[in-house]
Design an enzyme around this catalytic site. Structure first.
Site, PDB file in Angstrom:
ATOM      1  N   GLY A 155      -1.899  -4.429   9.749  1.00  0.00           N
ATOM      2  CA  GLY A 155      -1.580  -4.787   8.369  1.00  0.00           C
ATOM      3  C   GLY A 155      -2.764  -4.961   7.449  1.00  0.00           C
ATOM      4  O   GLY A 155      -2.582  -5.240   6.262  1.00  0.00           O
ATOM      5  N   GLY A 162      -5.179  -2.647   6.475  1.00  0.00           N
ATOM      6  CA  GLY A 162      -5.260  -1.534   5.527  1.00  0.00           C
ATOM      7  C   GLY A 162      -4.149  -1.583   4.501  1.00  0.00           C
ATOM      8  O   GLY A 162      -4.372  -1.369   3.310  1.00  0.00           O
ATOM      9  N   TYR A 196      -0.671   6.625   4.480  1.00  0.00           N
ATOM     10  CA  TYR A 196      -0.486   6.548   3.032  1.00  0.00           C
ATOM     11  C   TYR A 196       0.935   6.926   2.629  1.00  0.00           C
ATOM     12  O   TYR A 196       1.465   6.398   1.649  1.00  0.00           O
ATOM     13  CB  TYR A 196      -1.531   7.410   2.323  1.00  0.00           C
ATOM     14  CG  TYR A 196      -2.919   6.840   2.493  1.00  0.00           C
ATOM     15  CD1 TYR A 196      -3.290   5.679   1.825  1.00  0.00           C
ATOM     16  CD2 TYR A 196      -3.844   7.425   3.350  1.00  0.00           C
ATOM     17  CE1 TYR A 196      -4.549   5.121   1.998  1.00  0.00           C
ATOM     18  CE2 TYR A 196      -5.101   6.879   3.525  1.00  0.00           C
ATOM     19  CZ  TYR A 196      -5.441   5.725   2.852  1.00  0.00           C
ATOM     20  OH  TYR A 196      -6.682   5.169   3.024  1.00  0.00           O
TER      21      TYR A 196
END
Length: 140
Positions: free
Chosen positions: A82, A84, A112
């Site tokens: 968690g 990033g 992403y």
């Protein structure tokens, strides 16, 4: 997992920034170059476990409608926990009205995508180290 976020460049060891980028296989420069880049950015986020730097990221922006995210990096042993996600979300919260672009290290696109980023069809780049960027998989 507990970690803290810092939203400014105070008391950052820029050589650690350079070493972390090197460790995760991203482009890196001398610490002073990273200091200049982060200090000239619209938004910065540094993640710490106690006093240990475990990740960071930054965005440049006009503050009105366009932004670009750079240098999202998390040390390997903290990836998938968690860190990033918190870094990217913290940046995005400070740019709510902006379109945001970024380029990911090859293989990191699924991370992403989970954060609602989508591949661009018209993205173009002009890199100083073109051959290196091509061999690293960033450009055709």
């Amino acid at each position: 997992m507990k970690f803290s976020l810092q939203l400014n460049c105070e008391n950052i060891d820029w050589n650690n920034v350079s070493e972390l980028l090197k460790r995760v296989g991203m482009g890196f420069y001398d610490g002073d170059v990273h200091r200049k880049a982060f200090e000239n950015s619209h938004s910065v986020v540094f993640a710490f476990d106690g006093k240990q730097l475990i990740g960071f990221g930054r965005a440049i922006s006009d503050g009105a409608y366009e932004a670009a995210v750079y240098d999202i990096a998390v040390v390997p042993e903290y990836q998938g926990k968690g860190v990033g996600k918190s870094i990217v979300e913290s940046i995005m919260q400070r740019l709510p009205q902006c379109n945001i672009i970024l380029f990911a290290s090859p293989g990191k696109e699924p991370f992403y995508k989970k954060l609602h980023f989508r591949k661009m069809k018209t993205g173009m780049a002009l890199f100083i180290k073109e051959e290196q960027m091509q061999s690293d998989g960033f450009i055709e």
